[in-house]
Design a protein around this motif. Structure first.
Motif, mmCIF file in Angstrom:
data_model
loop_
_atom_site.group_PDB
_atom_site.id
_atom_site.type_symbol
_atom_site.label_atom_id
_atom_site.label_comp_id
_atom_site.label_asym_id
_atom_site.label_seq_id
_atom_site.Cartn_x
_atom_site.Cartn_y
_atom_site.Cartn_z
ATOM 1 N N TRP A 13 0.846 -1.200 0.000
ATOM 2 C CA TRP A 13 0.000 0.000 0.000
ATOM 3 C C TRP A 13 0.884 1.254 0.000
ATOM 4 O O TRP A 13 0.626 2.208 -0.735
ATOM 5 N N ASN A 14 1.919 1.236 0.802
ATOM 6 C CA ASN A 14 2.829 2.391 0.855
ATOM 7 C C ASN A 14 3.446 2.664 -0.511
ATOM 8 O O ASN A 14 3.503 3.804 -0.965
ATOM 9 N N ILE A 15 3.905 1.606 -1.144
ATOM 10 C CA ILE A 15 4.557 1.770 -2.441
ATOM 11 C C ILE A 15 3.578 2.352 -3.453
ATOM 12 O O ILE A 15 3.886 3.295 -4.183
ATOM 13 N N ASN A 16 2.357 1.805 -3.462
ATOM 14 C CA ASN A 16 1.368 2.306 -4.429
ATOM 15 C C ASN A 16 1.011 3.754 -4.152
ATOM 16 O O ASN A 16 0.831 4.549 -5.071
ATOM 17 N N THR A 17 0.919 4.106 -2.868
ATOM 18 C CA THR A 17 0.588 5.491 -2.506
ATOM 19 C C THR A 17 1.673 6.437 -3.004
ATOM 20 O O THR A 17 1.382 7.487 -3.579
ATOM 21 N N LEU A 18 2.911 6.064 -2.777
ATOM 22 C CA LEU A 18 4.017 6.930 -3.202
ATOM 23 C C LEU A 18 4.071 7.052 -4.722
ATOM 24 O O LEU A 18 4.297 8.129 -5.272
ATOM 25 N N ARG A 19 3.840 5.932 -5.392
ATOM 26 C CA ARG A 19 3.871 5.979 -6.858
ATOM 27 C C ARG A 19 2.766 6.884 -7.391
ATOM 28 O O ARG A 19 2.973 7.655 -8.320
ATOM 29 N N ALA A 20 1.576 6.772 -6.808
ATOM 30 C CA ALA A 20 0.451 7.581 -7.286
ATOM 31 C C ALA A 20 0.727 9.061 -7.057
ATOM 32 O O ALA A 20 0.468 9.904 -7.916
ATOM 33 N N PHE A 21 1.290 9.361 -5.897
ATOM 34 C CA PHE A 21 1.606 10.760 -5.565
ATOM 35 C C PHE A 21 2.625 11.317 -6.559
ATOM 36 O O PHE A 21 2.488 12.414 -7.082
ATOM 37 N N ARG A 22 3.629 10.506 -6.794
ATOM 38 C CA ARG A 22 4.677 10.933 -7.731
ATOM 39 C C ARG A 22 4.075 11.163 -9.120
ATOM 40 O O ARG A 22 4.362 12.151 -9.773
ATOM 41 N N ALA A 23 3.223 10.249 -9.555
ATOM 42 C CA ALA A 23 2.626 10.392 -10.886
ATOM 43 C C ALA A 23 1.759 11.656 -10.932
ATOM 44 O O ALA A 23 1.740 12.367 -11.929
ATOM 45 N N ARG A 24 1.059 11.923 -9.817
ATOM 46 C CA ARG A 24 0.153 13.078 -9.796
ATOM 47 C C ARG A 24 0.939 14.391 -9.881
ATOM 48 O O ARG A 24 0.570 15.293 -10.593
ATOM 49 N N HIS A 25 2.026 14.467 -9.125
ATOM 50 C CA HIS A 25 2.694 15.769 -9.023
ATOM 51 C C HIS A 25 3.951 15.916 -9.865
ATOM 52 O O HIS A 25 4.303 17.018 -10.236
ATOM 53 N N PHE A 26 4.633 14.828 -10.082
ATOM 54 C CA PHE A 26 5.988 14.999 -10.614
ATOM 55 C C PHE A 26 6.250 14.349 -11.949
ATOM 56 O O PHE A 26 7.369 14.417 -12.430
ATOM 57 N N SER A 27 5.245 13.699 -12.518
ATOM 58 C CA SER A 27 5.569 12.943 -13.731
ATOM 59 C C SER A 27 6.147 13.855 -14.806
ATOM 60 O O SER A 27 6.970 13.441 -15.606
ATOM 61 N N VAL A 49 12.223 -3.111 2.347
ATOM 62 C CA VAL A 49 11.837 -2.730 0.987
ATOM 63 C C VAL A 49 13.089 -2.662 0.114
ATOM 64 O O VAL A 49 14.178 -2.396 0.613
ATOM 65 N N ASN A 50 12.901 -2.875 -1.157
ATOM 66 C CA ASN A 50 14.091 -2.866 -2.004
ATOM 67 C C ASN A 50 14.562 -1.431 -2.237
ATOM 68 O O ASN A 50 13.898 -0.461 -1.897
ATOM 69 N N ASP A 51 15.746 -1.331 -2.826
ATOM 70 C CA ASP A 51 16.374 -0.018 -2.938
ATOM 71 C C ASP A 51 15.588 0.952 -3.802
ATOM 72 O O ASP A 51 15.567 2.143 -3.552
ATOM 73 N N ASN A 52 14.940 0.433 -4.840
ATOM 74 C CA ASN A 52 14.170 1.336 -5.695
ATOM 75 C C ASN A 52 13.049 1.990 -4.910
ATOM 76 O O ASN A 52 12.784 3.182 -5.038
ATOM 77 N N TYR A 53 12.374 1.205 -4.086
ATOM 78 C CA TYR A 53 11.261 1.762 -3.331
ATOM 79 C C TYR A 53 11.759 2.663 -2.207
ATOM 80 O O TYR A 53 11.131 3.649 -1.853
ATOM 81 N N ARG A 54 12.906 2.308 -1.663
ATOM 82 C CA ARG A 54 13.492 3.156 -0.626
ATOM 83 C C ARG A 54 13.838 4.523 -1.229
ATOM 84 O O ARG A 54 13.579 5.565 -0.642
ATOM 85 N N ALA A 55 14.373 4.492 -2.428
ATOM 86 C CA ALA A 55 14.718 5.757 -3.096
ATOM 87 C C ALA A 55 13.457 6.565 -3.392
ATOM 88 O O ALA A 55 13.431 7.787 -3.229
ATOM 89 N N LEU A 56 12.416 5.860 -3.787
ATOM 90 C CA LEU A 56 11.143 6.539 -4.071
ATOM 91 C C LEU A 56 10.632 7.230 -2.799
ATOM 92 O O LEU A 56 10.222 8.392 -2.817
ATOM 93 N N ALA A 57 10.686 6.505 -1.686
ATOM 94 C CA ALA A 57 10.216 7.074 -0.412
ATOM 95 C C ALA A 57 11.081 8.261 -0.015
ATOM 96 O O ALA A 57 10.586 9.301 0.437
ATOM 97 N N ALA A 109 3.292 7.159 4.573
ATOM 98 C CA ALA A 109 3.734 5.989 3.805
ATOM 99 C C ALA A 109 5.244 6.034 3.613
ATOM 100 O O ALA A 109 5.943 5.040 3.832
ATOM 101 N N ALA A 110 5.746 7.208 3.239
ATOM 102 C CA ALA A 110 7.189 7.320 2.990
ATOM 103 C C ALA A 110 7.967 7.126 4.289
ATOM 104 O O ALA A 110 8.994 6.441 4.315
ATOM 105 N N GLU A 111 7.452 7.698 5.381
ATOM 106 C CA GLU A 111 8.178 7.574 6.653
ATOM 107 C C GLU A 111 8.205 6.140 7.138
ATOM 108 O O GLU A 111 9.216 5.667 7.654
ATOM 109 N N ARG A 112 7.078 5.463 6.966
ATOM 110 C CA ARG A 112 7.055 4.056 7.400
ATOM 111 C C ARG A 112 8.109 3.261 6.644
ATOM 112 O O ARG A 112 8.823 2.449 7.209
ATOM 113 N N MET A 113 8.187 3.530 5.348
ATOM 114 C CA MET A 113 9.138 2.750 4.553
ATOM 115 C C MET A 113 10.586 3.062 4.920
ATOM 116 O O MET A 113 11.454 2.211 4.837
#
Ligand SMILES: C[S@@+](CC[C@H](N)C(=O)[O-])C[C@H]1O[C@@H](n2cnc3c(N)ncnc32)[C@H](O)[C@@H]1O
Length: 327
Positions: free
Chosen positions: A139-153, A196-204, A183-187
């Motif tokens: 859930w955390n990963i999906n939340t971060l991805r959605a946020f990123r897509a919304r604001h930063f794509s 979590v793997n490094d890609n998701y850690r970097a995303l967070a 979500a990011a803080e939890r990760m």
């Protein structure tokens, strides 16, 4: 760096010949030409065609808490395999054939073999917690991805880190901002988190940096608002770019032009939560640190008393925010 050896997971696997630290490049390869034969009998998994490159990659067994990961390279004809955990000599290198952010049942259905990894063979009473943790991570990963897509794509990294007032305000108005931050803080910070793997850690990490910076900017622009609890983090990220407190916060110091703020971040072994240090590169100028800390506190004297666990450190200064505010 590794050798083929009998595995407790299945048949033959790869084992470390030496200690391998996280981030080490373990092997590189090229995806196979379409239709090429496999070099030994492998069951296809959703790593798909990469298995067929074989060589050493084809011997890596699966684990739901993997120690290595395939990463893409700028050249689409090659891929890399990196360590994502520290691996001790003699330990088996493992990779996730499927997303590890699923429940036990989901993972074992997707794998189509009974996984013998330690995460799948925990005591039954721990399984529920483990499943919850993995669901939460997904859930955390999906939340971060959605946020990123919304604001930063549409934005380049530099634009994100130096947002205009408009972007800052649009971030602050996002109704899910708090959720995304959690979500990011939890990760990043939850000590009991699933690895979590490094890609998701970097995303967070990136997402949190942007949120903190937005909040920090928002506070500076709207001084009547209470400062974000994560001002220290914002200072850290900002100062990582500028190396200068004056650039970060608009403070100047009469004797030291390079006064610098930094936070002991999550990458630091002694990181203990929201915490930061102030220091002056000239150790002779102890007063410089006092001066900066007091200025900082004065400026943020309207912050809530409950502002959590921030420490001032550096030459001559160690303390807790609440103690400093009483001086
Ligand atoms: C790419 S091969 C790995 C090399 C394999 N150990 C061998 O000796 O040929 C993948 C196969 O290994 C087995 N395997 C890999 N990881 C496993 C695990 N964690 N638990 C049980 N079997 C596993 C599965 O049968 C899977 O289809």
């Amino acid at each position: 760096m590794f050798r083929r050896a009998a595995s407790q997971l299945h048949g033959v696997g790869l084992k470390a010949k030496q200690d391998i630290s996280r981030g080490t490049l373990i092997l590189s390869g090229q995806p196979p030409a379409p239709g090429s034969a496999t070099t030994h009998s492998l069951r296809p998994t959703n790593i798909g065609a990469l298995w067929q490159t074989c060589g050493d990659l084809g011997w890596i067994n699966h684990s739901c808490t993997p120690s290595v990961e395939i990463s893409e390279t700028p050249d689409p004809k090659t891929f890399n395999v990196h360590a994502i955990l520290n691996i001790a000599e003699g330990e088996e290198l493992t990779i996730a054939y499927i997303s590890p952010y699923q429940t036990w049942r989901e993972r074992n259905e997707a794998l189509r073999f009974a996984c013998k990894c330690s995460a799948c063979n925990i005591e039954p009473e721990k399984l529920h917690d483990s499943d919850l943790q993995r669901r939460l991570t997904a859930w955390n990963i999906n939340t971060l991805r959605a946020f990123r897509a919304r604001h930063f794509s549409h934005l380049a990294h530099d634009e994100v880190m130096g947002p205009t007032t408009g972007i800052v305000r649009s971030l602050e108005r996002d109704p899910e901002l708090g959720d995304v931050q959690n979500a990011a803080e939890r990760m990043l910070y939850d000590p009991h988190r699933f690895k979590v793997n490094d890609n998701y850690r970097a995303l967070a990490h990136d997402t949190l940096a942007v949120i903190h910076f937005a909040r920090f900017r928002f506070h500076l622009e709207s001084p009547s608002m209470p400062p974000s609890n994560d001002l220290a983090t914002a200072i850290y990220h900002r100062s990582a770019q500028s190396n200068c407190l004056e650039d970060c916060l608009g403070y100047s110091h009469p004797r030291c032009a390079k006064y610098r703020a930094y936070m002991r971040g999550p990458g630091c072994p002694d990181y203990q939560g929201v915490q930061f240090s102030l220091f002056c590169p000239d150790p002779a100028i102890d007063a410089c640190n006092e001066y900066g800390a007091e200025r900082l506190l004065r400026r943020h004297s309207n912050r809530p008393r409950s502002w959590p666990g921030c420490w001032l450190g550096g030459t001559g200064i160690t303390g807790h925010w609440s103690e400093w505010s009483r001086r």
